[in-house]
Design a protein around this motif. Sequence first.
Motif, PDB file in Angstrom:
ATOM      1  N   GLY A 541      17.925  19.359  50.905  1.00 23.20           N
ATOM      2  CA  GLY A 541      16.687  18.673  51.279  1.00 23.20           C
ATOM      3  C   GLY A 541      15.461  19.543  51.292  1.00 23.20           C
ATOM      4  N   ALA A 542      15.486  20.683  50.576  1.00 24.08           N
ATOM      5  CA  ALA A 542      14.344  21.600  50.599  1.00 24.08           C
ATOM      6  C   ALA A 542      13.085  20.962  50.035  1.00 24.08           C
ATOM      7  CB  ALA A 542      14.684  22.863  49.816  1.00 24.08           C
ATOM      8  N   THR A 543      13.233  20.109  49.008  1.00 20.34           N
ATOM      9  CA  THR A 543      12.063  19.490  48.394  1.00 20.34           C
ATOM     10  C   THR A 543      11.255  18.702  49.412  1.00 20.34           C
ATOM     11  OG1 THR A 543      13.343  19.283  46.353  1.00 20.34           O
ATOM     12  CG2 THR A 543      11.296  18.023  46.489  1.00 20.34           C
ATOM     13  N   GLU A 544      11.955  17.933  50.232  1.00 12.30           N
ATOM     14  CA  GLU A 544      11.284  17.118  51.253  1.00 12.30           C
ATOM     15  C   GLU A 544      10.590  17.988  52.289  1.00 12.30           C
ATOM     16  OE1 GLU A 544       9.906  13.828  53.125  1.00 12.30           O
ATOM     17  OE2 GLU A 544      11.120  13.773  51.302  1.00 12.30           O
ATOM     18  N   HIS A 545      11.298  19.014  52.754  1.00 18.63           N
ATOM     19  CA  HIS A 545      10.728  19.872  53.801  1.00 18.63           C
ATOM     20  C   HIS A 545       9.525  20.666  53.289  1.00 18.63           C
ATOM     21  CE1 HIS A 545      14.063  18.621  56.129  1.00 18.63           C
ATOM     22  NE2 HIS A 545      14.961  19.456  55.623  1.00 18.63           N
ATOM     23  N   LEU A 546       9.623  21.165  52.061  1.00 18.54           N
ATOM     24  CA  LEU A 546       8.506  21.924  51.490  1.00 18.54           C
ATOM     25  C   LEU A 546       7.292  21.024  51.267  1.00 18.54           C
ATOM     26  CD1 LEU A 546      10.534  24.037  48.900  1.00 18.54           C
ATOM     27  CD2 LEU A 546       9.260  24.970  50.836  1.00 18.54           C
ATOM     28  N   SER A 547       7.533  19.825  50.785  1.00 16.68           N
ATOM     29  CA  SER A 547       6.435  18.876  50.535  1.00 16.68           C
ATOM     30  C   SER A 547       5.689  18.545  51.820  1.00 16.68           C
ATOM     31  CB  SER A 547       6.977  17.583  49.921  1.00 16.68           C
ATOM     32  OG  SER A 547       7.643  17.841  48.709  1.00 16.68           O
ATOM     33  N   ALA A 548       6.419  18.521  52.924  1.00 15.95           N
ATOM     34  CA  ALA A 548       5.809  18.157  54.202  1.00 15.95           C
ATOM     35  C   ALA A 548       4.772  19.165  54.675  1.00 15.95           C
ATOM     36  CB  ALA A 548       6.896  18.003  55.264  1.00 15.95           C
ATOM     37  N   HIS A 549       4.823  20.380  54.110  1.00 14.71           N
ATOM     38  CA  HIS A 549       3.887  21.434  54.535  1.00 14.71           C
ATOM     39  C   HIS A 549       2.687  21.572  53.603  1.00 14.71           C
ATOM     40  CE1 HIS A 549       6.413  22.936  57.762  1.00 14.71           C
ATOM     41  NE2 HIS A 549       7.439  23.030  56.936  1.00 14.71           N
ATOM     42  N   LEU A 550       2.588  20.731  52.592  1.00 18.38           N
ATOM     43  CA  LEU A 550       1.511  20.896  51.613  1.00 18.38           C
ATOM     44  C   LEU A 550       0.122  20.630  52.188  1.00 18.38           C
ATOM     45  CD1 LEU A 550       3.019  19.378  48.334  1.00 18.38           C
ATOM     46  CD2 LEU A 550       2.803  21.775  48.999  1.00 18.38           C
ATOM     47  N   ASP A 551       0.057  19.868  53.275  1.00 17.04           N
ATOM     48  CA  ASP A 551      -1.250  19.615  53.891  1.00 17.04           C
ATOM     49  C   ASP A 551      -1.422  20.396  55.193  1.00 17.04           C
ATOM     50  OD1 ASP A 551       0.569  18.264  55.392  1.00 17.04           O
ATOM     51  OD2 ASP A 551      -0.520  16.359  55.450  1.00 17.04           O
ATOM     52  N   SER A 552      -0.664  21.490  55.319  1.00 16.19           N
ATOM     53  CA  SER A 552      -0.785  22.345  56.504  1.00 16.19           C
ATOM     54  C   SER A 552      -2.192  22.924  56.614  1.00 16.19           C
ATOM     55  CB  SER A 552       0.232  23.486  56.426  1.00 16.19           C
ATOM     56  OG  SER A 552      -0.047  24.477  57.388  1.00 16.19           O
TER      57      SER A 552
END
Length: 685
Positions: A541-552
Amino acid sequence: MEKTLGCLEALCVNTESFSEDILDAGGVPVLVSLLCSDRQVVQCMATAVLCHMTENSQVCEELVHHGAVPILIKLLSVHQPELDSRCAVILADLAAHSKQHQSLIADLGGVALVVNLLTSDLQDVLVNGVRCIRTLCVRSPHNQTAVAHAGGVPHLIQILAVDSDTLQEEACLALAELSRGHRENQALICEAGAVGALVQALRHRKISVKVKAASALESLASHNSAIQQCFLRQSAPKYLLQLLTVFQLDVREQGAIALWALAGQSLNQQKLMAEQMGYSVILDLLLSPSDKIQYVGCRAVIALSRDSRIHQNGFCRENGVPPLVRLLRGSRTGQKTLLSVIEALGCLCIGVALTTNKNSQKTVYREQAIPTLLELLKAHKSQEIKVQVAQTLACVLLGNQKLQREFWEQEDFSYENIVELLNAENKNISLDAGHALSLFAYNSKAHQKAIRQLGGIPGKIYETFLNSDNETEKAKAAFQTVVLARVISGSDEVTLTARGVTILVELLQSDQSTTVIITAQLLASLAHMRAGITDAIVSMGATEHLSAHLDSEDEEVRTACTSALGYLTFNRYAHRQLMTKCRKSPHIYDLLMKNLAPDARISQLFTAEFERQRRIGFPSLSLGINGGPPVSPGNNKGPSKKLNTRGSQSAVGERETSAPSVHHVGQRTKSAHPKFRPGRTPCQH
């Protein structure tokens, strides 16, 4: 009596050793008793004599022993300018002599009375009062707080605006000690308007004022990003850079140290500062005879070259490697500077996600840095130096078959020196030694075989780190177990790889921004390693977790996660997952491209396919165009978490598509295309 005291004062002024004669003759207790005289003229003359004696440490001890401190503090309340000035001088000397004397003066209420001297209209009183405040605050957090509570900060800021070079210099030095390592005072001084006043002082015509202002700036901005930004907005670096051109070495030292204090702890901010300095200034710093200036030069090289092929090549073109190698060989190079020199050489050779720069590697190798590094690895007393050398050696050789052949043919090297460091009592040394071995073994079966022939690495070494509460340690250990899975004993390769990948992906959900940054960077490196690892990363599930930080809110978080996603797009399963997310929420693709570092890579097939679908039109956008419900850009994320270190936002949603198991082999494209940017050619890795 007055004539006798006058003679004593004259003798003290003209003969340095006369204060010792008075001390030996038992004069100190007599002078202390005269401080209690009911005649103010006698008190003034007695303090005048003592002013010339208190530079002697024995005199200070005698004064304290005979109870002079409470008497001097009491005299400050008389508000007689001459007495005030001289008592401030004596108290300053006492405070400078001993930490115990500092505390004694504060305990007897002396701080508030000294601060009250700053309301005087007389320059002598102001100068000596400010000096006394400075000495009271040196390495004394309690006194720093006491001065602030007594209202000293506004007075010091006002003195900065007085048309007196001496007062401005003393005020700068006092502010430096008042704010040094004291977070509350830093904020208080900044709020009182010190930033503008200090920048104005940096523009002063007199060099000595500029140097003192730079000292205050250094203390005020140290490890305080908010205040650093205040100085940066007022163009303080421009004036500090001018100090680097002055002939006097101590002036250049203070300018360099203050300049790097403004660089802060953020890699992006340090890189901006190094870019503002430029190659020529950095080279001048490296060639300086001052160890402090050399250190700043090395840190600037590290900041400039880290993950930047353009600056790595630019620094090599400017012949920046020879000065580094000269410092590496220098017998007078301090350990702190030596560590930075070694690290700088390594940073010049590798980029984003452990991609290599063969031009830099070749330059470092040709400058004969390797023999010196090997000598340090074998003979240096410091384990910290040895482990940094091991990492740099690995960086110079990483992925360069030609240099590796020359190295093994010409150099006497064994992994035993590094494996020995794995068993160090200092766990940081042990973990860094493991990282060095990981760099050697990274995508290299030959190096893995050589390590295995020495007996491999006991798996128990990593158990402590993998179960640690320290997330950074845990992430580094997990990365190492994946890279070194074939040489770690006690478990099979598949189990070690699966465990390491699982830990790394789980750490992406951390609420600590530093953990997310380092984990994303490590995953980016693993994403173009041996076959099957990328599939394992995606399946967790790395894709989902990494995507979640794109608007950090944290730029470094966004950059690290974007780089990892870029490499994952070469995997067909991650490609499909990310494409699905981008089709549903096109702003994710925009964030991905916006935050992709110049040297990072992303599949051209992925970008071309998305752009093609965007031209045709996405179903999510068609709904809104045709009267259907709009798709909220924020719906791609699950519950959000606040990153408590830097205020970043992270979120973990649910996985959209099932990915393959750990044992499946993902497709990898050898000719990976970097992100295309106008005016740039693709970088060759």
